[in-house]
Design a protein around this motif. Structure first.
Motif, PDB file in Angstrom:
ATOM      1  N   VAL A  43       0.834  -1.204   0.000  1.00  0.00           N
ATOM      2  CA  VAL A  43       0.000   0.000   0.000  1.00  0.00           C
ATOM      3  C   VAL A  43       0.866   1.250   0.000  1.00  0.00           C
ATOM      4  N   ARG A  44       1.980   1.178   0.720  1.00  0.00           N
ATOM      5  CA  ARG A  44       2.867   2.350   0.818  1.00  0.00           C
ATOM      6  C   ARG A  44       3.481   2.707  -0.539  1.00  0.00           C
ATOM      7  N   LEU A  45       3.661   1.715  -1.394  1.00  0.00           N
ATOM      8  CA  LEU A  45       4.200   1.979  -2.725  1.00  0.00           C
ATOM      9  C   LEU A  45       3.288   2.922  -3.516  1.00  0.00           C
ATOM     10  N   VAL A  46       1.976   2.821  -3.271  1.00  0.00           N
ATOM     11  CA  VAL A  46       1.017   3.710  -3.929  1.00  0.00           C
ATOM     12  C   VAL A  46       0.813   4.983  -3.118  1.00  0.00           C
ATOM     13  N   GLU A  47       0.784   4.810  -1.797  1.00  0.00           N
ATOM     14  CA  GLU A  47       0.505   5.938  -0.907  1.00  0.00           C
ATOM     15  C   GLU A  47       1.609   6.998  -0.955  1.00  0.00           C
ATOM     16  N   MET A  53       4.484  12.203   2.987  1.00  0.00           N
ATOM     17  CA  MET A  53       4.654  11.851   4.388  1.00  0.00           C
ATOM     18  C   MET A  53       3.329  11.673   5.128  1.00  0.00           C
ATOM     19  N   SER A  54       2.234  12.151   4.567  1.00  0.00           N
ATOM     20  CA  SER A  54       1.000  12.212   5.349  1.00  0.00           C
ATOM     21  C   SER A  54       0.429  10.837   5.707  1.00  0.00           C
ATOM     22  N   THR A  58      -1.972   3.707   5.363  1.00  0.00           N
ATOM     23  CA  THR A  58      -1.257   2.620   6.054  1.00  0.00           C
ATOM     24  C   THR A  58      -1.500   2.538   7.563  1.00  0.00           C
ATOM     25  N   PRO A  59      -1.781   3.638   8.272  1.00  0.00           N
ATOM     26  CA  PRO A  59      -2.061   3.484   9.705  1.00  0.00           C
ATOM     27  C   PRO A  59      -3.278   2.609   9.992  1.00  0.00           C
TER      28      PRO A  59
END
Length: 278
Positions: A43-47, A53-54, A58-59
């Motif tokens: 998910v972080r790869l897209v986020e 940084m926001s 992912t949280p």
């Protein structure tokens, strides 16, 4: 002798059924934690390119892992008070690594941890992936820490740290260290900056020592984890959210730290009295 001179509980003598619980719970936790770590990284790869940084997505993965992890263990939460809204940070007392699950289960936060944690096998990888802020508890680095905090809070992150500076036996609140509170008095932070004190009060399963959930002294992470996984039943933890403290209302970091400690200590004593039926 002071309290932390006493030896921590010995490693448990695990029965045949206890080893069965270790295997079942341990396997379930491993699958949930590291399976969702892969999901979080994907998910972080897209986020990251969309939100920088926001981290708006992912949280939620981290919170889901922590809620599920506590259910696997069987540790119940009794949550009281209102989670702070708006810009701010959170401070809490510290009993063990379980605090990370307990606090993340109730709200989406980012932990502030000592720099050594980044190098711990397994835990360090998880901490880095979930956006933990690593700092050295050194007054000489206050300005650098302030800048990091400004960046993270400016991105809408809610930071959480443990002002006691160490985990305990879960039966006391030790004096709050004031160094990190200085970072929340930066001119670069919003004028309505708040710090919310949170009390964690663990209640051991019937028939076990009151210090069952504490993690201190020379006790290893592996020994404590084994105790948690092997336990036939678990108790519960009171999670008490106190009224947020507006940073600008306090003259300096020491006054702010004292107010936060007073709130956490009062909640802890109240939880113990309630448990005793007083």
């Amino acid at each position: 002798m002071i309290w932390d001179d006493a030896p921590p509980p010995p490693a448990p003598r695990v029965s045949f059924l206890g080893w069965g619980r270790v295997v079942l719970r341990g396997t379930a936790l491993f699958v949930v934690v590291f399976g969702c770590l892969l999901l979080l990284l994907a998910v972080r790869l897209v986020e990251r390119p969309l939100h920088g940084m926001s981290r708006p997505w992912t949280p939620w993965v981290t919170q889901g892992v922590c809620i599920t992890g506590l259910r696997i263990l069987g540790l119940r939460r009794d949550v009281r008070g209102a989670v702070m809204k708006g810009t701010g940070a959170v401070v809490a007392n510290h009993a063990s690594w379980l605090d990370i699950f307990v606090l993340n289960a109730s709200k989406r936060i980012y932990f502030v941890a000592k720099s050594e944690v980044a190098g711990w096998p397994g835990i360090g990888w998880l901490a880095r992936a979930t956006g933990t802020v690593f700092i050295r508890r050194d007054p000489r680095e206050a300005k650098a820490q302030q800048k990091v905090f400004e960046e993270r809070l400016g991105a809408g992150h809610r930071l959480l740290f443990f002002p006691e500076g160490t985990s305990t036996d879960g039966q006391r609140i030790i004096p709050f260290k004031t160094t990190l509170f200085a970072a929340f008095r930066s001119g670069g932070l919003p004028g309505d900056m708040q710090v919310q004190p949170v009390t964690l009060a663990y209640h051991a399963p019937e028939g076990t020592p009151a210090t069952f959930y504490g993690w201190w002294g020379d006790q290893s992470f592996a020994a404590h984890m084994l105790t948690m996984l092997a336990a036939p039943r678990h108790g519960w933890v009171d999670v008490i959210y106190h009224s947020p403290l507006v940073v600008s209302d306090f003259a300096d970091r020491k006054e702010l730290a004292r107010a936060a400690e007073t709130a956490v200590r009062a909640g802890f004593e109240q939880a113990r009295l309630e448990r005793a039926g007083v």
